[in-house]
Motif scaffolding. Structure first.
Motif, PDB file in Angstrom:
ATOM      1  N   PRO A 109      -0.729  14.547 -15.471  1.00 48.74           N
ATOM      2  CA  PRO A 109       0.427  14.126 -16.294  1.00 48.74           C
ATOM      3  C   PRO A 109       0.860  12.705 -15.948  1.00 48.74           C
ATOM      4  CG  PRO A 109       0.776  16.330 -15.386  1.00 48.74           C
ATOM      5  CD  PRO A 109      -0.438  15.788 -14.721  1.00 48.74           C
ATOM      6  N   SER A 110       0.926  11.835 -16.940  1.00 49.06           N
ATOM      7  CA  SER A 110       1.227  10.428 -16.669  1.00 49.06           C
ATOM      8  C   SER A 110       2.640  10.233 -16.141  1.00 49.06           C
ATOM      9  CB  SER A 110       1.003   9.579 -17.920  1.00 49.06           C
ATOM     10  OG  SER A 110       1.838  10.015 -18.971  1.00 49.06           O
ATOM     11  N   HIS A 111       3.579  11.147 -16.489  1.00 44.98           N
ATOM     12  CA  HIS A 111       4.953  10.959 -16.031  1.00 44.98           C
ATOM     13  C   HIS A 111       5.118  11.279 -14.541  1.00 44.98           C
ATOM     14  CE1 HIS A 111       4.805  15.221 -17.296  1.00 44.98           C
ATOM     15  NE2 HIS A 111       5.676  15.422 -16.317  1.00 44.98           N
ATOM     16  N   HIS A 112       4.063  11.781 -13.907  1.00 45.83           N
ATOM     17  CA  HIS A 112       4.109  11.994 -12.456  1.00 45.83           C
ATOM     18  C   HIS A 112       3.919  10.687 -11.686  1.00 45.83           C
ATOM     19  CE1 HIS A 112       3.068  16.587 -12.484  1.00 45.83           C
ATOM     20  NE2 HIS A 112       4.158  16.288 -13.181  1.00 45.83           N
ATOM     21  N   LEU A 113       3.535   9.639 -12.391  1.00 47.30           N
ATOM     22  CA  LEU A 113       3.315   8.337 -11.756  1.00 47.30           C
ATOM     23  C   LEU A 113       4.381   7.344 -12.204  1.00 47.30           C
ATOM     24  CD1 LEU A 113       1.454   6.394 -10.093  1.00 47.30           C
ATOM     25  CD2 LEU A 113       0.287   5.876 -12.255  1.00 47.30           C
ATOM     26  N   GLY A 114       5.119   6.807 -11.244  1.00 40.32           N
ATOM     27  CA  GLY A 114       6.050   5.723 -11.533  1.00 40.32           C
ATOM     28  C   GLY A 114       5.348   4.404 -11.298  1.00 40.32           C
ATOM     29  N   LEU A 115       5.209   3.601 -12.335  1.00 38.29           N
ATOM     30  CA  LEU A 115       4.399   2.383 -12.266  1.00 38.29           C
ATOM     31  C   LEU A 115       5.274   1.175 -12.591  1.00 38.29           C
ATOM     32  CD1 LEU A 115       1.416   1.475 -11.895  1.00 38.29           C
ATOM     33  CD2 LEU A 115       1.120   1.785 -14.353  1.00 38.29           C
ATOM     34  N   TYR A 116       5.378   0.257 -11.623  1.00 36.92           N
ATOM     35  CA  TYR A 116       6.314  -0.863 -11.752  1.00 36.92           C
ATOM     36  C   TYR A 116       5.648  -2.169 -11.342  1.00 36.92           C
ATOM     37  CZ  TYR A 116       9.184   3.309 -11.498  1.00 36.92           C
ATOM     38  OH  TYR A 116       9.691   4.563 -11.714  1.00 36.92           O
ATOM     39  N   CYS A 117       6.082  -3.245 -11.994  1.00 33.10           N
ATOM     40  CA  CYS A 117       5.547  -4.572 -11.684  1.00 33.10           C
ATOM     41  C   CYS A 117       6.702  -5.563 -11.531  1.00 33.10           C
ATOM     42  CB  CYS A 117       4.607  -5.042 -12.802  1.00 33.10           C
ATOM     43  SG  CYS A 117       3.933  -6.707 -12.550  1.00 33.10           S
ATOM     44  N   LEU A 118       6.592  -6.420 -10.509  1.00 33.51           N
ATOM     45  CA  LEU A 118       7.538  -7.528 -10.344  1.00 33.51           C
ATOM     46  C   LEU A 118       6.790  -8.826 -10.659  1.00 33.51           C
ATOM     47  CD1 LEU A 118       9.473  -6.573  -7.073  1.00 33.51           C
ATOM     48  CD2 LEU A 118      10.339  -6.538  -9.420  1.00 33.51           C
ATOM     49  N   PRO A 119       6.823  -9.271 -11.911  1.00 33.43           N
ATOM     50  CA  PRO A 119       6.058 -10.455 -12.310  1.00 33.43           C
ATOM     51  C   PRO A 119       6.677 -11.766 -11.845  1.00 33.43           C
ATOM     52  CG  PRO A 119       7.268  -9.603 -14.183  1.00 33.43           C
ATOM     53  CD  PRO A 119       7.507  -8.643 -13.057  1.00 33.43           C
ATOM     54  N   SER A 120       7.793 -11.692 -11.138  1.00 35.87           N
ATOM     55  CA  SER A 120       8.403 -12.925 -10.608  1.00 35.87           C
ATOM     56  C   SER A 120       7.711 -13.409  -9.336  1.00 35.87           C
ATOM     57  CB  SER A 120       9.877 -12.673 -10.300  1.00 35.87           C
ATOM     58  OG  SER A 120      10.026 -11.599  -9.383  1.00 35.87           O
ATOM     59  N   ILE A 121       6.801 -12.590  -8.782  1.00 38.36           N
ATOM     60  CA  ILE A 121       6.130 -12.934  -7.525  1.00 38.36           C
ATOM     61  C   ILE A 121       4.733 -13.472  -7.812  1.00 38.36           C
ATOM     62  CG2 ILE A 121       5.240 -12.038  -5.333  1.00 38.36           C
ATOM     63  CD1 ILE A 121       7.443  -9.923  -5.422  1.00 38.36           C
ATOM     64  N   SER A 122       4.430 -14.641  -7.285  1.00 38.71           N
ATOM     65  CA  SER A 122       3.071 -15.181  -7.341  1.00 38.71           C
ATOM     66  C   SER A 122       2.442 -15.074  -5.956  1.00 38.71           C
ATOM     67  CB  SER A 122       3.080 -16.652  -7.772  1.00 38.71           C
ATOM     68  OG  SER A 122       1.800 -17.230  -7.553  1.00 38.71           O
ATOM     69  N   THR A 123       1.247 -14.500  -5.894  1.00 43.05           N
ATOM     70  CA  THR A 123       0.547 -14.390  -4.605  1.00 43.05           C
ATOM     71  C   THR A 123      -0.622 -15.379  -4.512  1.00 43.05           C
ATOM     72  OG1 THR A 123      -1.057 -12.701  -5.292  1.00 43.05           O
ATOM     73  CG2 THR A 123       1.110 -11.927  -4.590  1.00 43.05           C
ATOM     74  N   ARG A 124      -0.647 -16.353  -5.430  1.00 48.02           N
ATOM     75  CA  ARG A 124      -1.690 -17.375  -5.327  1.00 48.02           C
ATOM     76  C   ARG A 124      -1.551 -18.106  -3.992  1.00 48.02           C
ATOM     77  NH1 ARG A 124       0.239 -16.962 -10.288  1.00 48.02           N
ATOM     78  NH2 ARG A 124      -1.138 -16.885 -12.103  1.00 48.02           N
ATOM     79  N   TYR A 125      -2.645 -18.638  -3.521  1.00 50.01           N
ATOM     80  CA  TYR A 125      -2.671 -19.210  -2.173  1.00 50.01           C
ATOM     81  C   TYR A 125      -1.575 -20.255  -1.984  1.00 50.01           C
ATOM     82  CZ  TYR A 125      -4.601 -20.777   2.242  1.00 50.01           C
ATOM     83  OH  TYR A 125      -4.759 -21.072   3.570  1.00 50.01           O
ATOM     84  N   ARG A 126      -1.367 -21.089  -3.004  1.00 56.32           N
ATOM     85  CA  ARG A 126      -0.371 -22.165  -2.882  1.00 56.32           C
ATOM     86  C   ARG A 126       1.056 -21.632  -2.833  1.00 56.32           C
ATOM     87  NH1 ARG A 126      -2.144 -22.378  -8.266  1.00 56.32           N
ATOM     88  NH2 ARG A 126      -0.502 -21.951  -9.811  1.00 56.32           N
ATOM     89  N   ASP A 127       1.265 -20.387  -3.279  1.00 57.32           N
ATOM     90  CA  ASP A 127       2.614 -19.816  -3.343  1.00 57.32           C
ATOM     91  C   ASP A 127       2.880 -18.789  -2.244  1.00 57.32           C
ATOM     92  OD1 ASP A 127       3.134 -21.257  -5.725  1.00 57.32           O
ATOM     93  OD2 ASP A 127       2.124 -19.699  -6.898  1.00 57.32           O
ATOM     94  N   ARG A 128       1.948 -18.630  -1.333  1.00 61.20           N
ATOM     95  CA  ARG A 128       2.057 -17.502  -0.393  1.00 61.20           C
ATOM     96  C   ARG A 128       3.259 -17.606   0.529  1.00 61.20           C
ATOM     97  NH1 ARG A 128      -4.051 -15.204   0.710  1.00 61.20           N
ATOM     98  NH2 ARG A 128      -4.261 -14.489  -1.445  1.00 61.20           N
ATOM     99  N   GLU A 129       3.544 -18.792   0.998  1.00 65.94           N
ATOM    100  CA  GLU A 129       4.690 -18.942   1.903  1.00 65.94           C
ATOM    101  C   GLU A 129       5.971 -18.481   1.219  1.00 65.94           C
ATOM    102  OE1 GLU A 129       5.716 -19.324   5.627  1.00 65.94           O
ATOM    103  OE2 GLU A 129       3.749 -20.051   5.027  1.00 65.94           O
ATOM    104  N   ALA A 130       6.138 -18.891  -0.043  1.00 64.84           N
ATOM    105  CA  ALA A 130       7.343 -18.521  -0.799  1.00 64.84           C
ATOM    106  C   ALA A 130       7.372 -17.038  -1.167  1.00 64.84           C
ATOM    107  CB  ALA A 130       7.442 -19.368  -2.062  1.00 64.84           C
ATOM    108  N   SER A 131       6.218 -16.395  -1.163  1.00 64.09           N
ATOM    109  CA  SER A 131       6.151 -15.000  -1.610  1.00 64.09           C
ATOM    110  C   SER A 131       6.468 -13.997  -0.507  1.00 64.09           C
ATOM    111  CB  SER A 131       4.747 -14.692  -2.156  1.00 64.09           C
ATOM    112  OG  SER A 131       3.803 -14.591  -1.092  1.00 64.09           O
ATOM    113  N   ILE A 132       6.452 -14.430   0.752  1.00 69.13           N
ATOM    114  CA  ILE A 132       6.544 -13.482   1.873  1.00 69.13           C
ATOM    115  C   ILE A 132       7.830 -12.663   1.829  1.00 69.13           C
ATOM    116  CG2 ILE A 132       6.749 -13.313   4.383  1.00 69.13           C
ATOM    117  CD1 ILE A 132       4.761 -15.690   4.535  1.00 69.13           C
TER     118      ILE A 132
END
Length: 223
Positions: free
Chosen positions: A3-26
């Protein structure tokens, strides 16, 4: 098949994990992981693209959230160490445990922590393989074949690792759990087109506060 409703699926698109942004993402990553871990007492995993990045976020998390028990996958761990790591993910835990692991590693694929041995995971980044001569040969080959070199050499293998890691959470029809996607690229068409059909309920959230609210509502529905 579950059942798909058994999975809570969330995304925070405000976070960039690209190498140049890693310090700011921690710090934002630490906050998101803490929100997940505090949503309900239980066992969780967080998957990172590299040991170096894992260590950076872990050190910040451990300093700022010392009340949450943590476990770290060590580079080059033998079979005994891996077994000891997984043995910490006990059924009906009395306290929350957050394990830090590497995407595409031994704990991201082929691990079956059914029931409440694992009730959530966070996936940091889109899993792109490191640029190296072999991947570049693949990219050039598929560019020449169909113009989709980056897809075949990087994006598809990366998303495969993401889907494998996310698949650790729901292992039986009775399981319930949450998955966090932590990277702005999960909101881009190049990646959303690769999502499985049962991810149709993915929610894009603007802040950690919103995440806390959604997690509270999910667990209230899934007592």
């Amino acid at each position: 098949p579950f059942p798909s409703h058994h999975l809570g699926l969330y995304c925070l698109p405000s976070i960039s994990t690209r190498y140049r942004d890693r310090e700011a993402s921690i710090r934002p990553l630490s906050d998101a992981l803490a929100a997940m871990a505090k949503g309900k007492v239980g066992n969780y995993l967080a998957f990172f693209p590299s040991y170096a990045y894992l260590r950076q976020v872990y050190e910040d998390f451990a300093a700022r959230h010392p009340d949450i028990r943590t476990l770290v996958q060590e580079s080059g761990a033998d079979d005994a160490a891996r077994a000891e790591f997984l043995a910490q993910f006990v059924p009906q835990p009395k306290e929350t445990l957050l394990g830090f692991g590497v995407l595409g590693g031994v704990f991201g694929e082929g691990v079956d922590l059914a029931g409440d041995r694992l009730i959530g995971c966070a996936i940091v980044g889109v899993g792109l393989p490191q640029v190296n001569p072999q991947q570049e040969m693949l990219r050039r080959y598929y560019d020449a074949q169909n113009g989709s070199g980056f897809d075949y050499a990087y994006r598809y293998p990366g998303m495969n690792k993401v889907l494998q890691a996310a698949g650790r959470v729901i292992r039986t029809p009775e399981d319930r759990g949450v998955v966090l996607l932590l990277d702005d690229r999960f909101a881009r068409t190049e990646y959303t087109r690769l999502f499985p059909r049962h991810w149709h309920q993915l929610q894009y959230l603007r802040s950690t506060t919103e995440l806390e609210q959604q997690l509270a509502a999910f667990w209230a529905r899934n007592q």
